[in-house]
Write a protein that holds these residues in place. Sequence first.
Motif, PDB file in Angstrom:
ATOM      1  N   MET A   1       0.827  -1.190   0.000  1.00 39.07           N
ATOM      2  CA  MET A   1       0.000   0.000   0.000  1.00 39.07           C
ATOM      3  C   MET A   1       0.872   1.255   0.000  1.00 39.07           C
ATOM      4  N   GLU A   2       1.998   1.189   0.728  1.00 35.55           N
ATOM      5  CA  GLU A   2       2.874   2.363   0.774  1.00 35.55           C
ATOM      6  C   GLU A   2       3.484   2.655  -0.589  1.00 35.55           C
ATOM      7  N   ASN A   3       3.798   1.628  -1.357  1.00 40.07           N
ATOM      8  CA  ASN A   3       4.383   1.834  -2.682  1.00 40.07           C
ATOM      9  C   ASN A   3       3.367   2.383  -3.678  1.00 40.07           C
ATOM     10  N   ARG A   4       2.112   2.020  -3.486  1.00 33.84           N
ATOM     11  CA  ARG A   4       1.086   2.352  -4.470  1.00 33.84           C
ATOM     12  C   ARG A   4       0.352   3.661  -4.189  1.00 33.84           C
TER      13      ARG A   4
ATOM     14  N   ARG B   1     -10.926   1.898   1.072  1.00 33.01           N
ATOM     15  CA  ARG B   1     -11.065   2.209  -0.352  1.00 33.01           C
ATOM     16  C   ARG B   1      -9.914   1.634  -1.172  1.00 33.01           C
ATOM     17  N   ASP B   2      -8.698   1.785  -0.671  1.00 36.60           N
ATOM     18  CA  ASP B   2      -7.526   1.317  -1.408  1.00 36.60           C
ATOM     19  C   ASP B   2      -7.428  -0.201  -1.445  1.00 36.60           C
ATOM     20  N   VAL B   3      -7.843  -0.878  -0.380  1.00 39.68           N
ATOM     21  CA  VAL B   3      -7.858  -2.347  -0.388  1.00 39.68           C
ATOM     22  C   VAL B   3      -8.854  -2.852  -1.436  1.00 39.68           C
ATOM     23  N   ILE B   4     -10.020  -2.237  -1.493  1.00 38.07           N
ATOM     24  CA  ILE B   4     -11.018  -2.642  -2.491  1.00 38.07           C
ATOM     25  C   ILE B   4     -10.497  -2.376  -3.894  1.00 38.07           C
ATOM     26  N   GLU B   5      -9.868  -1.218  -4.093  1.00 35.03           N
ATOM     27  CA  GLU B   5      -9.338  -0.884  -5.413  1.00 35.03           C
ATOM     28  C   GLU B   5      -8.203  -1.830  -5.828  1.00 35.03           C
ATOM     29  N   THR B   6      -7.346  -2.189  -4.874  1.00 33.01           N
ATOM     30  CA  THR B   6      -6.181  -3.019  -5.170  1.00 33.01           C
ATOM     31  C   THR B   6      -6.543  -4.490  -5.348  1.00 33.01           C
TER      32      THR B   6
ATOM     33  N   LEU C   1     -12.534  -9.941  -4.132  1.00 32.24           N
ATOM     34  CA  LEU C   1     -13.835  -9.505  -3.641  1.00 32.24           C
ATOM     35  C   LEU C   1     -14.899  -9.646  -4.725  1.00 32.24           C
ATOM     36  N   ARG C   2     -15.012 -10.831  -5.235  1.00 31.77           N
ATOM     37  CA  ARG C   2     -16.005 -11.079  -6.274  1.00 31.77           C
ATOM     38  C   ARG C   2     -16.617 -12.453  -6.058  1.00 31.77           C
ATOM     39  N   LYS C   3     -17.783 -12.658  -6.617  1.00 34.49           N
ATOM     40  CA  LYS C   3     -18.421 -13.963  -6.549  1.00 34.49           C
ATOM     41  C   LYS C   3     -17.711 -14.906  -7.511  1.00 34.49           C
TER      42      LYS C   3
END
Length: 140
Positions: free
Chosen positions: A1-4, A61-66, A72-74
Amino acid sequence: MENRYEYFQMRYDARGKQDFTGLQKYAAIKLMVLGESFDSIDDYMIMSERTAQESLYRLARDVIETFGDKYLRKPSLNDMQQLYVVHEERHGFMGMLGSIDCTKWIWRNCHVAWKFQYTSGHLGSHLLVLEAVASQDLWI
């Protein structure tokens, strides 16, 4: 996360004062897990309520985006067929997607309005039962 994401990188404000580190901003996870208020983080991290709230929002937000597209999908029909095959080969059970597990989590900071909804008679405390189904490769 820190890199992105720039928000979680070490920065300095306009006065030249060092900002919180990414690791300190991850303390927002504690708020989520324990259900504590945003101002409770001020006691030991000297982080304002506003910064704690923003850290939690950005982290989620960033975890969902990454990771959203992959984790996080069916599962698709193809994914489910592969899970059936792997589980049958490994455990010998047909038609099974994964194993279910549950745990009881005592909710220390249960809101007063909900306290009777989440009270267990035999334990006498507020608790939630968390359930998860996971495949062998930890697809939850």
